[in-house]
Design an enzyme around this catalytic site. Sequence first.
Site, PDB file in Angstrom:
ATOM      1  N   CYS A 123      -2.154   8.048   4.606  1.00 12.41           N
ATOM      2  CA  CYS A 123      -2.233   7.747   3.176  1.00 12.41           C
ATOM      3  C   CYS A 123      -3.577   8.205   2.614  1.00 12.41           C
ATOM      4  O   CYS A 123      -3.748   8.231   1.399  1.00 12.41           O
ATOM      5  CB  CYS A 123      -2.010   6.262   2.935  1.00 12.41           C
ATOM      6  N   GLU A 172       0.892  -1.170   0.000  1.00 15.21           N
ATOM      7  CA  GLU A 172       0.000   0.000   0.000  1.00 15.21           C
ATOM      8  C   GLU A 172       0.919   1.206   0.000  1.00 15.21           C
ATOM      9  O   GLU A 172       1.716   1.373   0.914  1.00 15.21           O
ATOM     10  CB  GLU A 172      -0.894  -0.073   1.253  1.00 15.21           C
TER      11      GLU A 172
END
Length: 513
Positions: free
Chosen positions: A302, A265
């Site tokens: 994120c 990720e």
Amino acid sequence: MPLSGQHLVAGEFVASSLPLFYAYNPASGERLEPGFCEGDAVVVDVAVQQAEQSFDLFRLTSGDQRAELLDRLAEELLTVKTSLCERAQLETGLPQVRLEGELNRTVNQLRMFAELVRSGAEKQPVVETAQPQRIPLPKPDLRLTHIPLGPVAIFGASNFPLAFSVAGGDTAAALASGCPVVIKGHPAHPGTSELAAQAIRRALDQSGLPQGICSLIHGKEQAVGEAMVRHPQIKAVAFTGSLAGGRALFDLAAARPEPIPVFAEMGSVNPVFILPKALQEAGPRLAEQYAASLALGVGQFCTNPGLLIALKGPALDSFLRLVNEQLNSTHALPMLHIGIKKNFTTKLEQLSALSGVKKISAREDDEMKPCFASPVLLQVAAQDFLSNSQAAEEVFGPSSLVVACETPDEMLAVAESLQGQLTATVHAVKQESALCKRIFVLLEKKAGRLIYNDFPTGVEVCSAIHHGGPYPATTDSRFSSVGTSAIKRFLRPVCYQNFPPDLLPENLKNLEV
Ligand code: NAP
């Protein structure tokens, strides 16, 4: 609780002769004791061999046994909550209240996976019984289940020292699936990592399971992570961090004689579209929410809203004035480590240097300490944004780029131009549903989580969440790193054809058809 500064390999503290490395308090710059051992390929090999040896026992444990391990680990983390959060604060500069919240999240996700594996639902069993009389061909008895992949290499993330580090979501999902783990602790918070690994050791002891199921290796050099990914007995990798790091590990795994999946990720700019009527009707509220979302955790999420797209005009001007007011009332705060701060400064300079990009808000803090940052807002016209793909790259930290569009069609063009994202958001009112729909049709191809009239920060940990998205947000858009579905990364399907009941796996025997 004392820290050894050593690797914790299959329950044993292991030192190495390489020079020690240290964590630093990002708020004060102070070096923190003790020094930590640097890992190498030798210690990685011992840890992976131990993981492999424990795999055959661990993979055949019942869901109840793995649930007990996860529940005990949750309890152990709560027992050391104070020392864990204190050390994490020293190593990350994050406030206690955030760290305590993160510890609760860590505990809750362990318990969530415990509940899942107690039910056996993660194995997704499917049974189709034989039809010997079927014409033209008989159908065999077919039973499908899912089994664990094998030892998993996990990279602790810097921005979640508890919830996505040693005892975090990746470890919880792997242990729930029956996969042993070899973890590379993030070098910015090695003490926090060791405390969490000690909690895992106690939980394994109490559950009567082999210590080879979990090892923690420290390391500041990339050689440690590379050795983990290259090791032939590692069967999958879980990573949260930079695009450069995730991509390098993905390429390394693909180049092995036996390629393995890398679930990386790697971040996102999380575009937020504000449609004209929503901007007019709810400008002040949206300005407050947007400023809070982009400054949250010094922007080190994120899901930070790194891109805002709206129509040029007086409504956008007054919205930006309000955002600026809000951002100017914040203080500079420490980022997680000096490397992240340096990346933030470099990426901001690169973005600011692009044609048409101008800073519209940036506090000038006179005595900014090396790791500290305050929020920055930038603006660009849609035509300039569209002509330079670099403008759409992530700047990890408290910044956001406002893309001012001349027309709704330009907003659609911006949506169409985007790369893969973790999230994409549209703010709209009911009368704008036609345009809203057209934008979402485009965004559906780009993002793993679509958000209507909300902001992307704050990821709910549950079964309906998806935290993933097309590349470069992740290396595999089919999988999530948050929520119960995160376990699917570490399981693979196996079908049993015409098996007599005594040879079938337990969960496929006596199933209702
Ligand atoms: P990182 O540099 O990607 O490092 C994460 C972990 O992966 C570290 O343990 C690192 O070890 C290892 N690693 C990175 N590249 C590697 C390689 N080529 N080979 C072997 N191991 C490798 O992330 P970070 O230190 O957390 O922060 C740096 C940047 O990453 C940030 O500025 C930000 O842009 C991004 N980031 C993104 C997210 C996100 O949520 N997607 C989260 C945190 C950070 P070493 O330290 O030894 O290199």
